[in-house]
Scaffold this active site. Structure first.
Site, PDB file in Angstrom:
ATOM      1  N   SER A   9     -34.178  -3.552  32.892  1.00 29.92           N
ATOM      2  CA  SER A   9     -35.735  -3.337  33.101  1.00 29.92           C
ATOM      3  C   SER A   9     -36.465  -4.634  32.494  1.00 29.92           C
ATOM      4  O   SER A   9     -35.924  -5.193  31.590  1.00 29.92           O
ATOM      5  CB  SER A   9     -35.993  -2.020  32.304  1.00 29.92           C
ATOM      6  N   TYR A  14     -35.297   3.033  24.931  1.00 33.58           N
ATOM      7  CA  TYR A  14     -35.031   2.477  26.372  1.00 33.58           C
ATOM      8  C   TYR A  14     -34.951   0.992  26.476  1.00 33.58           C
ATOM      9  O   TYR A  14     -34.050   0.236  26.856  1.00 33.58           O
ATOM     10  CB  TYR A  14     -36.140   3.040  27.088  1.00 33.58           C
ATOM     11  N   LYS A  43     -32.113  -1.811  26.993  1.00 31.73           N
ATOM     12  CA  LYS A  43     -32.200  -2.807  28.047  1.00 31.73           C
ATOM     13  C   LYS A  43     -31.963  -4.183  27.823  1.00 31.73           C
ATOM     14  O   LYS A  43     -31.349  -5.072  28.396  1.00 31.73           O
ATOM     15  CB  LYS A  43     -33.471  -2.462  28.760  1.00 31.73           C
ATOM     16  N   THR A  45     -40.372   5.826  41.045  1.00 27.37           N
ATOM     17  CA  THR A  45     -39.236   6.817  41.031  1.00 27.37           C
ATOM     18  C   THR A  45     -39.343   7.852  39.900  1.00 27.37           C
ATOM     19  O   THR A  45     -40.325   7.484  39.128  1.00 27.37           O
ATOM     20  CB  THR A  45     -37.887   5.876  40.647  1.00 27.37           C
TER      21      THR A  45
END
Length: 322
Positions: free
Chosen positions: A178, A204, A208, A239
């Protein structure tokens, strides 16, 4: 393909502006200069594993690979969602060869066993695409004691990649990471995020960043076996991972978000291209990108080695039994 002049300047500006480069504007403009599509049928007779393939980018990646002739193996934690994903893929690509496997990449021992079982049926694997992802709302640990985002994004993929090495010889490993990694530095002193106030968004992004570093370590480690390793980011795609986990962001950027197929394009290209692109690198829209937004906060050799040792120690037990 080396960009020169106006194209190189425009590409750089789009990448640094984020909105121009990460949204659907990016591929709409960059198609004028990006590398050719893989040849039709480029993956006929080849098997590719995609983790986290129950929907979103994972399913879009599998769909793109199937269109090129690959036998795609979808993994996910939920058998029902996997079945629906397979049905959806076959509805769009009726001739596709699709297998599903219930597997949780955050379970390190289970992941090692899954790799062992898969190789018994598929001794030759062209590629694995690490796409499985989570954004926990609160700090959660797995049954093996690891923070969930770390286990899902870093430790599990490491176990899976290492355990599949015999099947992946001369193959490829692609990590779907990401652009959020740009917002975090490598934290080799507290990789389990045990200190400070926990944030799922931060966890997160931290993991990443770790994926970028880990992929470069893989690229070096696996080169002797002809295995290429690359990381890529999909830009901002519409998404469930974005719309459900980041609803405000999705509402703000909605009209500009890419669709899932556009977000998955570079992952599919990295798996299928015959271009001589070597190994390593952080890719977006079919070009290598800087692993840091600006030349600050770059991890030191000592930090990378500390991180490497942590990953080796954390995964040793699972890999010793695979």
């Amino acid at each position: 393909m080396v960009l020169e002049g106006a194209a190189a300047a425009a590409d750089w500006l789009m990448d640094k502006s984020l909105v121009l480069g990460y949204t659907k504007i990016g591929p709409a403009v960059r198609r004028a200069w990006w590398p050719d599509d893989p040849a039709p049928g480029a993956l006929v007779g080849r098997h590719v594993l995609v983790t986290g393939a129950s929907g979103g980018l994972g399913l879009a990646t599998a769909r793109g690979l199937a269109r090129l002739g690959a036998t795609v193996h979808l993994t996910g934690r939920d058998a029902g969602r996997l079945g629906s994903a397979r049905a959806s893929l076959l509805d769009q690509e009726p001739l596709a060869e699709v297998a599903v496997h219930v597997a949780d990449v955050s379970d390190l021992a289970g992941t090692a066993q899954f790799a062992h079982d898969l190789m018994a049926d598929v001794p030759r694997l062209h590629a694995v695409v690490h796409n499985a992802g989570v954004m926990p709302p609160r700090r959660t640990t797995t049954s093996e004691g690891h923070e969930l985002a770390l286990a899902t994004h870093v430790l599990g993929p490491h176990v899976l990649t290492q355990a599949l090495r015999p099947a992946l010889a001369d193959g490829r490993v692609v990590v779907v990471t990401s652009g959020g990694a740009y917002g975090q530095r490598l934290d080799a002193t507290d990789p389990e995020y045990a200190g400070g106030e926990y944030s799922g968004v931060t966890a997160y992004a931290r993991t990443k960043r770790m994926q970028l570093v880990l992929t470069e370590l893989w690229a070096s480690d696996l080169a002797a076996e002809g295995i290429r390793a690359h990381s890529m980011h999909p830009g901002w795609a519409a998404t469930p991972g974005v719309t459900e986990s980041l609803p405000r962001f999705a509402a703000l950027t909605g009209p500009l978000l890419r669709d899932a197929d556009s977000g998955a394009d570079t992952a599919v290209w990295l798996v299928a291209t015959s271009d001589a692109i070597g190994t390593g690198g952080f890719w977006h829209d079919r070009r290598r990108r800087s692993t840091h937004y600006a030349p600050v906060g770059v991890e030191t050799h000592e930090q990378v080695e500390q991180f490497r040792q942590f990953v080796a120690d954390a995964t040793r037990r699972a890999l010793s039994t695979s």
